[in-house]
Design an enzyme around this catalytic site. Structure first.
Site, PDB file in Angstrom:
ATOM      1  N   SER A   1       9.166  23.996  19.519  1.00  0.00           N
ATOM      2  CA  SER A   1       8.598  23.042  20.471  1.00  0.00           C
ATOM      3  C   SER A   1       9.666  22.722  21.507  1.00  0.00           C
ATOM      4  O   SER A   1      10.876  22.826  21.221  1.00  0.00           O
ATOM      5  CB  SER A   1       8.178  21.753  19.743  1.00  0.00           C
ATOM      6  OG  SER A   1       7.890  20.719  20.666  1.00  0.00           O
TER       7      SER A   1
ATOM      8  N   TYR B   1      11.247  15.382  13.822  1.00  0.00           N
ATOM      9  CA  TYR B   1      10.437  16.457  14.404  1.00  0.00           C
ATOM     10  C   TYR B   1      11.282  17.306  15.346  1.00  0.00           C
ATOM     11  O   TYR B   1      11.352  18.533  15.209  1.00  0.00           O
ATOM     12  CB  TYR B   1       9.232  15.881  15.150  1.00  0.00           C
ATOM     13  CG  TYR B   1       8.349  16.964  15.722  1.00  0.00           C
ATOM     14  CD1 TYR B   1       7.395  17.589  14.932  1.00  0.00           C
ATOM     15  CD2 TYR B   1       8.484  17.383  17.047  1.00  0.00           C
ATOM     16  CE1 TYR B   1       6.594  18.606  15.437  1.00  0.00           C
ATOM     17  CE2 TYR B   1       7.692  18.394  17.562  1.00  0.00           C
ATOM     18  CZ  TYR B   1       6.745  19.001  16.756  1.00  0.00           C
ATOM     19  OH  TYR B   1       5.969  20.012  17.260  1.00  0.00           O
TER      20      TYR B   1
END
Length: 256
Positions: free
Chosen positions: A138, A148
């Protein structure tokens, strides 16, 4: 005919990979937790494109699930030519607002599973002298975004390092770093998306097409859109405190 294994295949980016690879004539091994959705997906892709679609139910937050997929990747009689490590999820909330169990589950799926499955696939591919691995990360990997972002930063660094180590073996590895993509990802995590500008959203099918082209060109990192390439370039030169402040204000949205 070549075979591709996709984790998290029933929705979002994983489903887009499955559609594109099936359309290109690849047989598939579809991996996710929901057996009914997997069977429905397999039937649809088989009927539409005439390919073989194998179903493998596995929860990659559990050792048993990781071991099952690793065993399939290591099957020399029915080899996998392309691995797409796509399974992943987001947690809503700031550090300490998210339970430790959920944080560790994220590390299990985003880090340990990616490491073990990449290793299993690469070993088999190296023996045959060919193969490809796409590890979905990401753009959050490039800005401070808690567990994350840290897990996705690990995916990028690990993939590029492994790609360098396997140079000359015929095995290609690439980290894919998308931004906001219109999928079920945010809804499943309970994240609001109404304030995200329309220009920041990417189409999953176009993203996959770009990613596969980048893999064919031998890239080890794909940021599949000029807008995000520009944003990530600016993030590299912007003051760290400014980038961290922007990241904190948008944390509840979570790219990908």
């Amino acid at each position: 005919m070549t075979t591709a294994l996709i984790t998290g295949s029933t929705s979002g980016i994983g489903a887009a990979f499955a559609r594109r690879l099936a359309a290109d004539g690849h047989d598939l091994v579809l991996v996710a937790r929901d057996t009914d959705r997997l069977r429905e997906q397999a039937t649809e892709l088989h009927d539409r494109h005439g390919i073989e679609a194998e179903v493998l139910t596995a929860d990659l937050s559990q050792d048993k699930g990781i071991e099952a997929v690793a065993a399939r990747l290591g099957d020399r009689k029915s080899p996998v030519d392309l691995l797409v490590n796509n399974a992943g999820f987001g947690n809503r909330g700031r550090f300490l607002d998210v339970s430790m169990a959920d944080e560790l589950r994220m590390v299990k799926v985003h880090v340990e599973a990616v490491l073990r499955l990449t290793s299993a696939a690469a070993e088999s591919m190296r023996e045959r002298g060919r193969g490809g691995i796409v590890n979905v990360a990401s753009v959050a990997a490039f800005v401070p975004r808690g567990t994350y972002g840290a897990s996705k930063a690990w995916v990028v660094q690990f993939t590029q390092g492994a790609a360098r180590d396997l140079t000359g073996t015929g095995v290609r590895l690439m980290a894919l770093a998308p931004g906001f993509v219109r999928t079920e990802f945010h809804e499943r995590a309970g994240m609001r998306t109404d304030s995200i500008p329309g220009w920041m959203w990417l189409d999953a099918d176009k993203l996959v097409a770009t990613a596969l082209a980048d893999l064919a060109r031998g890239k080890t990192l794909s940021i599949p859109d000029p807008r995000y390439k520009t944003l990530m370039g600016l993030a590299k030169v912007a003051p760290r405190g400014l980038v961290g402040g922007i990241s904190a204000r948008t944390r509840k949205y979570g790219p990908r």
